[in-house]
Every structure is written in C-alpha cells, then in structure tokens.
Design a protein around this motif. Structure first.
Motif, mmCIF file in Angstrom:
data_model
loop_
_atom_site.group_PDB
_atom_site.id
_atom_site.type_symbol
_atom_site.label_atom_id
_atom_site.label_comp_id
_atom_site.label_asym_id
_atom_site.label_seq_id
_atom_site.Cartn_x
_atom_site.Cartn_y
_atom_site.Cartn_z
ATOM 1 N N SER A 102 -15.101 -3.201 -3.411
ATOM 2 C CA SER A 102 -15.206 -4.444 -4.172
ATOM 3 C C SER A 102 -16.237 -4.368 -5.280
ATOM 4 O O SER A 102 -16.610 -5.372 -5.861
ATOM 5 N N GLY B 165 -10.441 -9.756 -0.813
ATOM 6 C CA GLY B 165 -9.363 -9.051 -0.114
ATOM 7 C C GLY B 165 -9.553 -7.549 -0.088
ATOM 8 O O GLY B 165 -8.932 -6.855 0.702
ATOM 9 N N ASN C 225 -2.716 -4.531 -3.181
ATOM 10 C CA ASN C 225 -3.688 -5.364 -2.467
ATOM 11 C C ASN C 225 -4.523 -6.233 -3.422
ATOM 12 O O ASN C 225 -5.727 -6.381 -3.262
ATOM 13 N N GLY C 226 -3.880 -6.804 -4.435
ATOM 14 C CA GLY C 226 -4.559 -7.742 -5.328
ATOM 15 C C GLY C 226 -5.343 -7.108 -6.458
ATOM 16 O O GLY C 226 -6.070 -7.789 -7.167
ATOM 17 N N ALA C 227 -5.232 -5.787 -6.627
ATOM 18 C CA ALA C 227 -5.959 -5.098 -7.708
ATOM 19 C C ALA C 227 -5.050 -4.052 -8.334
ATOM 20 O O ALA C 227 -4.044 -3.654 -7.754
ATOM 21 N N SER D 147 -11.752 -13.600 -7.196
ATOM 22 C CA SER D 147 -11.568 -13.941 -5.778
ATOM 23 C C SER D 147 -10.771 -12.858 -5.049
ATOM 24 O O SER D 147 -10.824 -12.741 -3.825
ATOM 25 N N ALA D 148 -10.040 -12.025 -5.799
ATOM 26 C CA ALA D 148 -9.276 -10.926 -5.188
ATOM 27 C C ALA D 148 -10.205 -9.877 -4.593
ATOM 28 O O ALA D 148 -9.792 -9.106 -3.727
ATOM 29 N N VAL E 115 -9.359 -6.234 -11.324
ATOM 30 C CA VAL E 115 -8.807 -7.448 -10.722
ATOM 31 C C VAL E 115 -8.691 -8.500 -11.811
ATOM 32 O O VAL E 115 -9.549 -8.595 -12.679
ATOM 33 N N ASN F 293 -8.494 -11.701 -11.084
ATOM 34 C CA ASN F 293 -9.202 -12.852 -10.562
ATOM 35 C C ASN F 293 -10.277 -12.338 -9.609
ATOM 36 O O ASN F 293 -9.963 -11.598 -8.675
#
Length: 199
Positions: free
Chosen positions: A138, A105, A60-62, A101-102, A97, A99
């Motif tokens: 997050s 998500g 999931n982006g991480a 911005s991830a 992460v 980035n």
C-alpha cells in the motif's frame, strides 16, 4: 438329572456390532481428516498466476506494472553482513490506484520470490535486517516524523490517486537462484490466484 448350564456368550460375540463399527469408523475418520487437511492446503496454495504486463494489469483495485529486480543493491544503511552463499535481492513494484481508499484493499499482501524449481521465499524477519526502504503493497507513507525514519526518509512517499508510485521488498536468497527468482504477490482473500511479475 443335573441342570445343564447354558454356555455364556464370549466377549467378541457380545461386541460384534461395536467392533464392526470401529473397523469402518477408524479408516473413515482418517480419510476424512486427511481429505480436509489436503483440501485446506490446496485451497490456500497459490497456483493460478495472473501475469503482470509491462503496460499494466488491473488487479485487486490497482493497476500493477512490471517489477524491477536488483541483485545485491547498495544499501543506504549499515546492516549486518549477509550469510555465506546468499545474495540480497531488492524488488521494485510500481502500481497506481485511482482512488486512495483502494489502498486499504491492498493491505495484507504477502510478497514472495519464486524459483523455477518451486521453492518460495517470503519477505520475512530475516530480511528485515537488510531492508533500507519502506515495504508493503500500500505504499511507503508513514505518519512518523522524518527524524524517526533515518536514512530511509526520502523513500517515504505518500501515494497520490491516479499517479504511479513505487514500493519495494527485500529478500535474502541463495546466490545460486538469485538470477532466476520471480517476484509474486498473494492475498489470502484472492487465493489460489497470485500476481506474477515476469523477469
């Protein structure tokens, strides 16, 4: 000769088609409703684990690393005493992460503890009284001034891209399962998959 009267058709005879339709329609509607409810429940049930390894698992982006579970940790804040027969559990999640911005998500995550017998505890409002660290997937960043954060201020860290950071979750569970619960994380958009952190 007297006129013969024609016998009137009975109510059941007049409504045979409607009654036959009801006999078919009612069980069909019940089956359809039950099937729809079951399918909705089944599709939202976390049942496909994605195991997180100590070396890191991309999801999931991480990149997620092994979690650490602490039973009955010392608290930095004076809170209410625990209910009889329960234990406070603090779970440390480490992630990275590439980035920032991830992080968007990762919002909307639900952190859980799962016992071997299938019981699940959500990070909920009951545990809020026992939390002394920022929580959420997050990270622990917050735009509020440090004075507003109280004794938890040192734990509010802004995540940095490409560098691992830590977030926590606090639970109150029965003492009988405290040693065997497994941390998990779900996202509504990823179900039936869930992240499983071995203990």
């Amino acid at each position: 000769m007297s006129g013969a009267r024609r016998a009137r058709r009975g109510w059941f005879r007049k409504n045979t088609v409607a009654l036959a339709t009801l006999v078919v329609a009612i069980p069909l509607a019940g089956w359809w409703t039950t099937r729809s409810d079951y399918k909705s429940w089944y599709n939202n049930e976390p049942r496909d684990p994605v195991s997180v390894s100590a070396g890191g698992t991309s999801y999931n982006g991480a990149t997620w690393y092994a979690a650490t579970v602490e039973e009955n940790p010392a608290s930095t804040e004076k809170g209410p005493s625990l209910p009889e027969g329960t234990t406070r559990i603090r779970v440390y999640f480490r992630l990275q992460v590439d980035n920032l911005s991830a992080l968007e998500g990762l919002g909307g995550c639900q952190v859980h503890l799962r016992a071997p017998d299938g019981r699940i505890w959500d990070e909920d409002t009951l545990a809020d009284d026992y939390q002394d660290r920022p929580t959420g997937c997050s990270g622990g960043s917050d735009d509020q001034p440090s004075s507003w954060r109280g004794t938890a201020a040192p734990y509010y860290l802004k995540p940095v891209a490409g560098k691992p950071f830590e977030t926590v979750a606090v639970f109150v569970v029965p003492s009988s399962v405290a040693g065997s619960v497994q941390p998990t994380i779900t996202w509504a958009t990823k179900l039936p998959q869930y992240l499983a952190f071995p203990r």
